[in-house]
Write an enzyme that holds these catalytic residues in place. Structure first.
Site, PDB file in Angstrom:
ATOM      1  N   ARG A 137      39.826  46.928  47.716  1.00 24.17           N
ATOM      2  CA  ARG A 137      40.304  46.904  46.332  1.00 24.17           C
ATOM      3  C   ARG A 137      39.161  47.243  45.384  1.00 24.17           C
ATOM      4  O   ARG A 137      39.063  48.358  44.917  1.00 24.17           O
ATOM      5  CB  ARG A 137      40.910  45.535  46.003  1.00 24.17           C
ATOM      6  CG  ARG A 137      41.555  45.444  44.608  1.00 24.17           C
ATOM      7  CD  ARG A 137      42.286  44.127  44.447  1.00 24.17           C
ATOM      8  NE  ARG A 137      43.028  44.037  43.200  1.00 24.17           N
ATOM      9  CZ  ARG A 137      42.625  43.348  42.131  1.00 24.17           C
ATOM     10  NH1 ARG A 137      41.489  42.684  42.164  1.00 24.17           N
ATOM     11  NH2 ARG A 137      43.369  43.303  41.040  1.00 24.17           N
ATOM     12  N   LYS A 170      45.118  38.583  40.175  1.00 16.71           N
ATOM     13  CA  LYS A 170      45.982  39.734  39.958  1.00 16.71           C
ATOM     14  C   LYS A 170      46.204  39.922  38.464  1.00 16.71           C
ATOM     15  O   LYS A 170      45.834  39.091  37.639  1.00 16.71           O
ATOM     16  CB  LYS A 170      47.332  39.528  40.660  1.00 16.71           C
ATOM     17  CG  LYS A 170      47.217  39.400  42.163  1.00 16.71           C
ATOM     18  CD  LYS A 170      46.851  40.695  42.825  1.00 16.71           C
ATOM     19  CE  LYS A 170      48.026  41.655  42.841  1.00 16.71           C
ATOM     20  NZ  LYS A 170      47.677  42.938  43.481  1.00 16.71           N
ATOM     21  N   SER A 208      53.596  47.530  45.974  1.00 18.37           N
ATOM     22  CA  SER A 208      53.791  46.258  45.290  1.00 18.37           C
ATOM     23  C   SER A 208      55.172  46.212  44.652  1.00 18.37           C
ATOM     24  O   SER A 208      55.639  47.210  44.095  1.00 18.37           O
ATOM     25  CB  SER A 208      52.732  46.064  44.201  1.00 18.37           C
ATOM     26  OG  SER A 208      51.441  45.990  44.760  1.00 18.37           O
TER      27      SER A 208
END
Length: 216
Positions: free
Chosen positions: A46, A144, A115
């Site tokens: 990420r 998040k 997602s």
């Protein structure tokens, strides 16, 4: 590419998403090494606040480690980076390249995750060819892009999505060893975490605790 048995998202129980900024002063490589020893099933690169060059160089090192461990490497958002480091696949969000475009660029053998926070998002991603879904944020989280004061969609949303699609669902967002069981009981194949492992005093032990909770 990683062995095909390991690249089946239906068999992913513990999924680590890297983020060095919440790794308690350790490098992502240190955390990943410990997590792999602790038995995580998949690693996602990420590193939202790193440059493309830094992510590329880190990705090459992660590719070596995950390949040696027989664990899939997924890249967050960046299809070009996934191609450049020969990752096993990519995970896209609702504002990233569409699932179908990612599939066309990466080819039929790549893993494409998406997602989804709603049943409608989940159905659309499946129809577009996603291999698995990351559903959340399940619980409140600061990792998040959600309001940390919000409670999250909860295990009930996991159950709704599982009922609506036929591809594996991974719960993500605010998940710990203490609250993972309801997510799996709702039908998720596994759980994805950031800080539960990266911020832990002992990332290897944290990975083992999470795996135990999911299997239990």
């Amino acid at each position: 590419m990683t062995d095909s048995s390991a690249t089946d998202p239906g068999g992913w129980h513990t999924y680590l998403v890297t983020q060095e900024s919440v790794s308690a002063g350790r490098s992502t490589l240190e955390v990943v090494d410990a997590a792999l020893e602790g038995g995580v099933d998949v690693i996602q690169l990420r590193e939202k606040d790193a440059s493309a060059r830094c992510r590329y160089e880190l990705g090459l090192e992660l590719r070596e480690r995950t390949a040696a461990a027989g664990v899939p490497l997924i890249v967050n958002d960046r299809v070009d980076l996934a191609l450049a480091i020969e990752a096993d696949g990519v995970h896209v969000g609702q504002s990233d390249l569409p699932v179908g475009v990612a599939r066309d660029l990466l080819g039929p053998d790549a893993i494409v995750g998406c997602s989804a926070s709603t049943v409608a998002d989940a159905k659309r991603a499946e129809a577009d060819g996603a291999d698995y879904l990351g559903v959340g944020a399940v619980y409140a989280t600061s990792s998040k892009d959600v309001d940390p004061d919000e409670s999250g969609v909860g295990p009930a949303r996991i159950a709704s999505v599982v009922d609506a699609v036929s591809i594996p669902v991974i719960g993500i967002g605010g998940i710990t060893a203490e609250n993972a069981s309801p997510v799996v009981e709702a039908g998720a194949a596994g759980v994805a975490v950031i800080s539960e492992i990266t911020a832990a005093d002992d990332p290897k032990a944290a990975s083992e605790r999470l795996a135990t909770a999911v299997h239990r």
